[in-house]
Design an enzyme around this catalytic site. Structure first.
Site, PDB file in Angstrom:
ATOM      1  N   GLN A  18       8.780 -33.089 -38.730  1.00  0.00           N
ATOM      2  CA  GLN A  18       8.169 -34.408 -38.617  1.00  0.00           C
ATOM      3  C   GLN A  18       8.786 -35.159 -37.437  1.00  0.00           C
ATOM      4  OE1 GLN A  18       9.345 -35.549 -42.614  1.00  0.00           O
ATOM      5  NE2 GLN A  18       7.203 -35.592 -43.235  1.00  0.00           N
TER       6      GLN A  18
ATOM      7  N   VAL B  21      12.688 -39.559 -40.931  1.00  0.00           N
ATOM      8  CA  VAL B  21      11.769 -38.554 -41.456  1.00  0.00           C
ATOM      9  C   VAL B  21      12.594 -37.485 -42.150  1.00  0.00           C
ATOM     10  CG1 VAL B  21       9.846 -38.937 -39.860  1.00  0.00           C
ATOM     11  CG2 VAL B  21      11.680 -37.379 -39.214  1.00  0.00           C
ATOM     12  N   SER B  22      11.976 -36.826 -43.127  1.00  0.00           N
ATOM     13  CA  SER B  22      12.703 -35.896 -43.988  1.00  0.00           C
ATOM     14  C   SER B  22      12.926 -34.520 -43.392  1.00  0.00           C
ATOM     15  CB  SER B  22      11.966 -35.732 -45.317  1.00  0.00           C
ATOM     16  OG  SER B  22      11.880 -36.982 -45.957  1.00  0.00           O
ATOM     17  N   THR B  23      12.015 -34.055 -42.542  1.00  0.00           N
ATOM     18  CA  THR B  23      12.164 -32.693 -42.023  1.00  0.00           C
ATOM     19  C   THR B  23      12.168 -32.700 -40.502  1.00  0.00           C
ATOM     20  OG1 THR B  23       9.801 -32.200 -41.876  1.00  0.00           O
ATOM     21  CG2 THR B  23      10.867 -31.805 -44.009  1.00  0.00           C
TER      22      THR B  23
END
Length: 191
Positions: free
Chosen positions: A14, A9-11
């Site tokens: 998340q 996941v990017s952040t």
């Protein structure tokens, strides 16, 4: 033969829980789970800490399961490089989004190339739409970016106090901002 799974996941806001559930619901008993959280999709797969750890632990001939194709790389070229490296080691790659696909077969390679190219195009279109929206907002006079922490009158006070010898630190404490903010307001450059 062990089954590995990988999520990304990017952040930090998340979570990879949905990817993990998707893999488990598909019937895979995962022996080893690796996940990169807060790692941008723009980061090459080979530079992601947990993906690197997975590659060092997975043995030739084992299974790697991912929920979606874009977990394996940032663009078509990165996905292709990752898939080729795994195929050389006879690691079976299962991408739930595609069903069980032999990525080492000619038709599997073609399918991966097409899907990776489509995913890359989607990312490019998203960036294009975002840039277009930002440009429109600027034209409409909307203020973009982080809100200013000091008012115009406070900025004038800061400049005046600084000219009269107030220290950066005392001004920062007084206005409850960082020294860098005071320096921006006064136009001073960090040494």
């Amino acid at each position: 033969m062990a089954t590995f799974a990988y999520g990304r996941v990017s952040t930090k806001d998340q979570t990879v829980d949905n990817q993990r559930l998707e893999i488990e619901r598909a019937g895979f008993k995962v022996d080893y789970w690796f996940a990169d959280e807060g790692v941008s999709g723009n980061t090459h797969a080979s530079l992601r800490p947990q993906f690197k750890a997975l590659l060092s632990q997975i043995r030739d001939g084992e299974i790697l399961v991912v929920a979606k194709l874009d977990r394996l790389g940032r663009d078509a070229q990165d996905v292709n490089t990752t898939i080729k490296a795994l195929a050389k080691r006879k690691i079976e790659v299962i991408i739930l989004q595609l069903g069980k696909l032999d990525v080492a077969s000619p038709s599997g390679k073609l399918m991966l190339q097409m899907l990776a190219a489509v995913a890359e195009m989607e990312r490019d279109l998203l960036v294009e739409r975002t840039q277009s929206g930002l440009a429109r907002a600027k034209r409409e006079g909307k203020v973009l970016g982080r809100p200013v922490k000091t008012t115009a009158s406070q900025q004038a006070e800061i400049i005046n106090l600084r000219k009269n010898g107030a220290s950066l630190s005392s001004l920062a404490r007084l206005y409850k901002v960082s020294r860098a903010t005071i320096m921006r307001v006064t136009g001073e450059v960090s040494k």
